[in-house]
Design a protein around this motif. Structure first.
Motif, PDB file in Angstrom:
ATOM      1  N   VAL A   6       0.863  -1.181   0.000  1.00  0.00           N
ATOM      2  CA  VAL A   6       0.000   0.000   0.000  1.00  0.00           C
ATOM      3  C   VAL A   6       0.903   1.236   0.000  1.00  0.00           C
ATOM      4  O   VAL A   6       1.766   1.378   0.869  1.00  0.00           O
ATOM      5  CB  VAL A   6      -0.916   0.015   1.245  1.00  0.00           C
ATOM      6  N   VAL A  67      -1.725  -0.445  -4.545  1.00  0.00           N
ATOM      7  CA  VAL A  67      -2.797   0.563  -4.441  1.00  0.00           C
ATOM      8  C   VAL A  67      -2.199   1.826  -3.814  1.00  0.00           C
ATOM      9  O   VAL A  67      -1.287   1.746  -2.989  1.00  0.00           O
ATOM     10  CB  VAL A  67      -4.005   0.015  -3.620  1.00  0.00           C
ATOM     11  N   THR A  69      -3.129   5.221  -1.619  1.00  0.00           N
ATOM     12  CA  THR A  69      -4.116   5.929  -0.805  1.00  0.00           C
ATOM     13  C   THR A  69      -3.442   7.138  -0.162  1.00  0.00           C
ATOM     14  O   THR A  69      -2.292   7.446  -0.498  1.00  0.00           O
ATOM     15  CB  THR A  69      -4.821   4.986   0.196  1.00  0.00           C
ATOM     16  N   ARG A  91      -7.172   4.862  -4.486  1.00  0.00           N
ATOM     17  CA  ARG A  91      -8.381   4.754  -3.664  1.00  0.00           C
ATOM     18  C   ARG A  91      -8.296   5.667  -2.454  1.00  0.00           C
ATOM     19  O   ARG A  91      -7.382   5.505  -1.676  1.00  0.00           O
ATOM     20  CB  ARG A  91      -8.555   3.292  -3.226  1.00  0.00           C
ATOM     21  N   SER A 193     -16.151  -0.089   0.726  1.00  0.00           N
ATOM     22  CA  SER A 193     -15.183  -0.842  -0.089  1.00  0.00           C
ATOM     23  C   SER A 193     -15.615  -0.831  -1.556  1.00  0.00           C
ATOM     24  O   SER A 193     -16.781  -0.583  -1.860  1.00  0.00           O
ATOM     25  CB  SER A 193     -15.071  -2.282   0.420  1.00  0.00           C
ATOM     26  N   GLY A 246     -12.831   3.661   0.984  1.00  0.00           N
ATOM     27  CA  GLY A 246     -12.047   3.974   2.175  1.00  0.00           C
ATOM     28  C   GLY A 246     -12.902   4.722   3.175  1.00  0.00           C
ATOM     29  O   GLY A 246     -14.136   4.664   3.129  1.00  0.00           O
ATOM     30  N   ARG A 268     -10.390  10.089   4.029  1.00  0.00           N
ATOM     31  CA  ARG A 268      -9.195   9.467   4.610  1.00  0.00           C
ATOM     32  C   ARG A 268      -9.551   9.276   6.074  1.00  0.00           C
ATOM     33  O   ARG A 268     -10.570   9.820   6.530  1.00  0.00           O
ATOM     34  CB  ARG A 268      -7.997  10.407   4.457  1.00  0.00           C
ATOM     35  N   HIS A 288     -10.041   1.401   6.880  1.00  0.00           N
ATOM     36  CA  HIS A 288      -9.607   2.113   5.665  1.00  0.00           C
ATOM     37  C   HIS A 288      -8.711   1.198   4.825  1.00  0.00           C
ATOM     38  O   HIS A 288      -8.873   1.095   3.605  1.00  0.00           O
ATOM     39  CB  HIS A 288      -8.885   3.409   6.039  1.00  0.00           C
ATOM     40  N   VAL A 292      -9.373  -0.160   1.013  1.00  0.00           N
ATOM     41  CA  VAL A 292      -8.559   0.137  -0.175  1.00  0.00           C
ATOM     42  C   VAL A 292      -7.988  -1.154  -0.772  1.00  0.00           C
ATOM     43  O   VAL A 292      -7.632  -1.193  -1.950  1.00  0.00           O
ATOM     44  CB  VAL A 292      -7.450   1.196   0.080  1.00  0.00           C
TER      45      VAL A 292
END
Ligand code: ADP
Length: 379
Positions: A6, A67, A69, A91, A193, A246, A268, A288, A292
């Protein structure tokens, strides 16, 4: 299949606590940080120091991630669109995130979906502000730069047209809003999600001091079941309509006549959800991350009747660790979360959580610990 990577853009405390939530799951992290000293850069092993406003920096950072974020909402929307065009998974995606980046876009979209908001309009001059005031019951009027504000920066209260010059100096669009005579601020936090699953945390009360979040009480004391369900439903609707992936925080005003109005959105993990680290079965950070990664979401229910979160702000007293001995000895149930930040007056450097059955006691313990760590009390 190996454990996913991530990538978090921004190295602040939200990235640090998201990383913390990923450790037991074996999730790997990369962080794009402004400096090597930032909160998350101190604890994540794979740090890129660079500028999130630079597309090539974002591209090379994203290359090693499954991903992307965020720790903050400041990455230019067009850069995120470019990353998606490169095939990177972002995401929340730019089409959702823009509503947390631009208050003008947010207000227009919320009006479309029928979400209750303060009356508002984009204004171009103090004369426009005066016209808006005349239509909405007069001054004062709240003025906000549509982009770039945080912790009360970028927000002005104009008491007259002459008082409305300042926000226009920066040359960015300005949103005028009626000044809501609210009784308190609430936050409805939900996580959604890509699969379409969503969870709602209990609605919390959030007390701001000088535009900065000071204390959060979960659940909001005395909130009617009806208003609580309405707030949760509203947040879930917004998350679904905007395609949020998220954590989504919907900051709300509660009015004396029992209405809720949306103040703003954050996509967030959010300060109003820090209580979940100790007070909910699954924290906002863990959920979160699950979202994501398109994993099933965790139980958002509270573990205790009341949880209180108090932010620890920097004071004149630089040594936060010195207070641990006293605070831990006084209250074995206290949970301290420090962000590794240098102490500067007014800066958020940590928070504490307390929980239990007696709200007055839970509040007192959180307040005491936050004040003691800050150095404003010494016993
Ligand atoms: P930020 O981007 O700094 O979080 P907000 O839009 O949340 O900005 O505004 C900061 C604070 O200003 C809010 O928490 C609230 O106390 C006050 N405020 C903002 N908008 C209004 C409004 N329309 N009416 C009354 N108070 C407001």
């Amino acid at each position: 299949m190996t454990f996913p990577v991530v990538g978090i853009v921004g190295g602040g405390q939200l990235a640090r606590m998201t990383h913390e939530a990923g450790i037991p799951l074996g999730i790997r992290f990369k962080v794009l940080s402004d400096t090597p000293q930032d909160s998350a850069a101190q604890v994540v092993s794979d740090v890129t120091v660079g500028d999130y406003r630079d597309l090539e920096t974002l591209r090379s950072f994203a290359a090693g991630c499954d991903v992307i974020t965020f720790d903050h909402e400041h990455v230019p929307t067009e850069h995120l669109r470019a990353l998606e065009a490169d095939g990177i998974t972002v995401r929340p995606g730019p089409d959702a995130l823009v509503h947390a980046q631009d208050k003008g876009v947010m207000r227009a979209r919320l009006a479309e979906i029928g979400a209750p908001c303060p009356r508002n309009r984009i204004v171009a001059s103090p004369a426009d502000v005066a016209a808006f005031a005349a239509e909405t019951g007069g001054f004062p009027v709240v003025l906000k730069t549509v982009r770039g504000g945080y912790d009360g920066k970028g927000v002005w209260i104009a008491r007259s047209a002459a008082d409305a010059e300042e926000p226009f100096r920066a040359g960015v669009p300005v949103l005028a809003e009626e000044k809501v005579d609210f009784v308190r601020e609430l936050a409805a936090n939900v996580v959604r999600s890509p699969h379409g699953q969503a969870v709602a945390y209990p609605v919390v009360e959030s007390l701001q001091v000088d535009g900065v979040c000071d204390t959060v009480v979960a659940p909001a004391p005395g909130l009617s079941d009806q208003l609580s369900a309405q707030a949760q439903g509203l947040a879930l609707t917004i998350a679904g309509e905007l395609g949020v992936v998220g954590h989504l925080a919907v900051e709300l005003f509660e009015t004396a006549d029992g209405r809720i109005l949306v103040n703003e959105l954050a996509m967030r993990p959010h300060n109003s959800g820090h209580w979940t680290m100790d007070g909910a079965v699954t924290s906002q950070f863990a959920n979160h991350l699950r979202a994501v990664l398109n994993l099933p979401l965790g139980d958002p229910r509270p573990r205790a009747r009341w949880t209180v979160m108090a932010n620890v702000l920097g004071g004149d007293y630089p040594d936060m660790y010195a207070g641990y001995l006293h605070c831990m000895a006084r209250d074995p149930g206290l949970k301290i979360h420090m962000y590794g930040k240098d102490v500067k007056p007014g800066r958020k450097v940590g928070h504490v959580n307390t929980y239990g059955d007696d709200l007055a006691d839970v509040r007192e313990r959180a307040r005491h610990a936050a004040d003691y760590l800050r150095g404003t009390i010494d016993e």
